[in-house]
Design an enzyme around this catalytic site. Structure first.
Site, PDB file in Angstrom:
ATOM      1  N   LYS A 203       0.848  -1.202   0.000  1.00 40.14           N
ATOM      2  CA  LYS A 203       0.000   0.000   0.000  1.00 40.14           C
ATOM      3  C   LYS A 203       0.878   1.245   0.000  1.00 40.14           C
ATOM      4  O   LYS A 203       1.745   1.404   0.887  1.00 40.14           O
ATOM      5  CB  LYS A 203      -0.899  -0.002   1.243  1.00 40.14           C
ATOM      6  CG  LYS A 203      -1.962  -1.091   1.216  1.00 40.14           C
ATOM      7  CD  LYS A 203      -2.995  -0.854   0.117  1.00 40.14           C
ATOM      8  CE  LYS A 203      -4.180  -1.796   0.270  1.00 40.14           C
ATOM      9  NZ  LYS A 203      -5.188  -1.574  -0.790  1.00 40.14           N
ATOM     10  N   ASP A 231      -0.422  -0.511  -4.637  1.00 45.30           N
ATOM     11  CA  ASP A 231      -1.786   0.026  -4.678  1.00 45.30           C
ATOM     12  C   ASP A 231      -1.793   1.392  -4.003  1.00 45.30           C
ATOM     13  O   ASP A 231      -1.560   1.487  -2.799  1.00 45.30           O
ATOM     14  CB  ASP A 231      -2.732  -0.934  -3.943  1.00 45.30           C
ATOM     15  CG  ASP A 231      -4.187  -0.507  -4.057  1.00 45.30           C
ATOM     16  OD1 ASP A 231      -4.459   0.551  -4.660  1.00 45.30           O
ATOM     17  OD2 ASP A 231      -5.055  -1.241  -3.537  1.00 45.30           O
ATOM     18  N   GLU A 257      -2.139  -0.400  -8.846  1.00 44.56           N
ATOM     19  CA  GLU A 257      -3.594  -0.227  -8.702  1.00 44.56           C
ATOM     20  C   GLU A 257      -3.941   1.216  -8.397  1.00 44.56           C
ATOM     21  O   GLU A 257      -3.289   1.841  -7.548  1.00 44.56           O
ATOM     22  CB  GLU A 257      -4.089  -1.060  -7.505  1.00 44.56           C
ATOM     23  CG  GLU A 257      -4.640  -2.406  -7.834  1.00 44.56           C
ATOM     24  CD  GLU A 257      -5.154  -3.082  -6.567  1.00 44.56           C
ATOM     25  OE1 GLU A 257      -6.185  -2.664  -6.026  1.00 44.56           O
ATOM     26  OE2 GLU A 257      -4.486  -4.038  -6.123  1.00 44.56           O
ATOM     27  N   ASP A 282      -9.264  -0.038  -9.738  1.00 41.43           N
ATOM     28  CA  ASP A 282      -9.970  -0.692  -8.631  1.00 41.43           C
ATOM     29  C   ASP A 282     -11.175   0.165  -8.242  1.00 41.43           C
ATOM     30  O   ASP A 282     -12.299  -0.114  -8.662  1.00 41.43           O
ATOM     31  CB  ASP A 282      -9.019  -0.928  -7.451  1.00 41.43           C
ATOM     32  CG  ASP A 282      -9.707  -1.629  -6.285  1.00 41.43           C
ATOM     33  OD1 ASP A 282     -10.907  -1.954  -6.390  1.00 41.43           O
ATOM     34  OD2 ASP A 282      -9.063  -1.864  -5.238  1.00 41.43           O
ATOM     35  N   LYS A 306     -14.311  -6.675  -7.049  1.00 40.09           N
ATOM     36  CA  LYS A 306     -14.602  -7.012  -5.638  1.00 40.09           C
ATOM     37  C   LYS A 306     -16.110  -7.086  -5.507  1.00 40.09           C
ATOM     38  O   LYS A 306     -16.821  -6.175  -5.961  1.00 40.09           O
ATOM     39  CB  LYS A 306     -14.065  -5.925  -4.698  1.00 40.09           C
ATOM     40  CG  LYS A 306     -12.561  -5.895  -4.586  1.00 40.09           C
ATOM     41  CD  LYS A 306     -12.109  -4.732  -3.730  1.00 40.09           C
ATOM     42  CE  LYS A 306     -10.587  -4.640  -3.725  1.00 40.09           C
ATOM     43  NZ  LYS A 306     -10.145  -3.296  -3.297  1.00 40.09           N
TER      44      LYS A 306
HETATM   45 MG   LIG Z   1      -7.040  -1.662  -4.481  1.00 36.11          MG
END
Ligand SMILES: [Mg+2]
Length: 409
Positions: A203, A231, A257, A282, A306
């Site tokens: 992240k 991401d 991402e 995303d 997702k």
């Molecule tokens: Mg993501």
């Protein structure tokens, strides 16, 4: 001749002179499709429970948008007229979907009203009815979608991957390193690799200098062979994204991402056109409409599906279909689900080869594992159960300690 409102148009005769299809169209009418009341596939949903579960994390998890120390997930348990039970899970991520445990709890009973009495196999009908009742609330709708798929697959006597038309495949999942100092992230990533994970997601999305340092520290810690994804969770603007991805081109980043804000499709394309590292959308892709817009704009290389964004597998499959038509591969990711929701995602991945990447790691952060059955991770690979349906349930002992709301017929 006077044509009335309900004038019928008969299908033309075919070349053999017989009417091959007895198809009638009611001009201006809407009853193209009618349920057949004598169908023997009339197993219906007769009971619904909504279970609220508090799940603490081992340590706080930080991304560019938020910092979380626990999750409150809602589970949906559907009982059918033949006694079968299906399970679904909703895990809120307010900064991404706008859904919280409180809004999901409020939406749950209204969605349950739509589902109660429905034919279990009519997942498409249920999805349309939920969408008609309530726009948004994609996370809670996904729990009902998941529970219906579980029930329908159980009734067919098939594992969910087979019900979806796929085979049982194992696949690599990454494990995600939360945002921290470069040194702490490097240590965490090294620990994941030592534990057997063969792909790392990190992240980032805070600032050029810090993020470049994070990425370099992690690569040094895990060595050159482990795939490394990053991401930014919308944390950069276009110049920052281009700066980070250009300065780390030699690091071997598999893809990045969501570098920029979710609505900034033009910016996403600008980043994609300016760097060598593939770009994955995303937060910019919730449903198949978003997928089509991104494909038409040529704004990204990959899509992250997702269920909490797509409102479940029904729409998730549509995203996968758009991606396939557009030549984009997919990832399936998670919010903070237990192994129950993750196992449903694993079946989905196994049945859709267009899904090339998996990020099914949220349960690793939880201090509790209340799930019986379900997927396992062995040496970084997800192994899917072969029983009917999702093949995962909440343990009775755990449910006994949770708040349970019953919606009865
Ligand atoms: Mg993501």
């Amino acid at each position: 001749m006077v044509l009335g409102f309900a004038a019928l148009i008969r299908a033309p005769a075919n070349s053999t002179g017989t009417r091959a299809i007895a198809r009638w169209r009611v001009a201006g009418g809407t009853d193209y499709l009618r349920s057949n009341p004598t169908s023997r596939h009339r197993v219906t949903v007769t009971g619904i429970s909504i279970i609220r579960a508090e799940l603490p994390f081992h340590a706080p998890f930080r991304i560019s948008l938020t910092r979380t120390e626990s999750t409150t997930n809602l589970f949906v348990r559907l009982t059918a007229s033949d006694g079968q039970v299906g399970w679904g899970e909703a895990s809120p991520s307010p900064a991404i979907t706008g859904d919280t445990a409180a809004t999901m709890a409020a939406a749950g009973p209204a969605l349950a009203e739509v589902i109660l009495g429905r034919t279990v196999s009519d997942i498409g009908g249920a999805v349309r009815a939920m969408r008609a009742r309530m726009v948004g609330q994609t996370t809670m709708r996904s729990a009902f979608d998941m529970a219906l798929y579980d029930l329908a697959a159980r009734q067919a006597g098939l594992p969910l991957y087979a019900y979806l038309g796929g085979a049982n495949r194992s696949f690599v999942t990454d494990n995600t390193v939360g945002m921290d100092t470069p040194k702490a992230m490097a240590e965490t990533a090294r620990g994941f690799v030592a534990a057997g994970f063969t792909a790392i997601k990190a992240k980032v999305g805070e600032g050029v200098r810090q993020d470049v340092a994070r990425i370099r520290a992690i690569r040094t810690a895990i060595g050159p062979a482990i795939p490394l994804r990053i991401d930014a969770n919308q944390g950069w603007d276009v110049p920052a994204a281009i700066a980070v991805l250009t300065q780390t081109e030699d690091v071997g980043i598999e893809y990045c991402e969501q570098p920029v804000r979710r609505g900034n499709i033009r910016g996403l394309k600008q980043v994609r056109d300016s760097v060598a590292i593939p770009i994955m959308a995303d937060e910019s892709v919730f449903d198949h409409h978003d997928a089509l817009r991104l494909a038409a704009a040529e704004a990204c290389d990959y899509l992250n599906i997702k269920f909490s964004k797509s409102s479940g597998m029904w729409v998730g499959r549509k995203i996968a279909a758009v991606a396939e038509a557009a030549g984009m591969a997919c990832m399936v990711g998670c919010m903070s689900e237990t192994r129950l929701g993750l196992t449903a995602a694993a079946h989905f991945i196994s049945a859709h080869p267009i899904v090339r990447y998996a990020d099914l790691d949220s349960h690793v952060d939880h201090t509790l594992d209340p799930v019986e059955g379900g997927m396992e991770i062995h040496r970084g690979r997800v192994v899917i159960p072969d029983g009917p349906g999702i093949g995962a349930t909440l343990s009775d002992d755990f449910v006994a300690e949770c708040e349970v709301e019953d919606v009865l017929a």
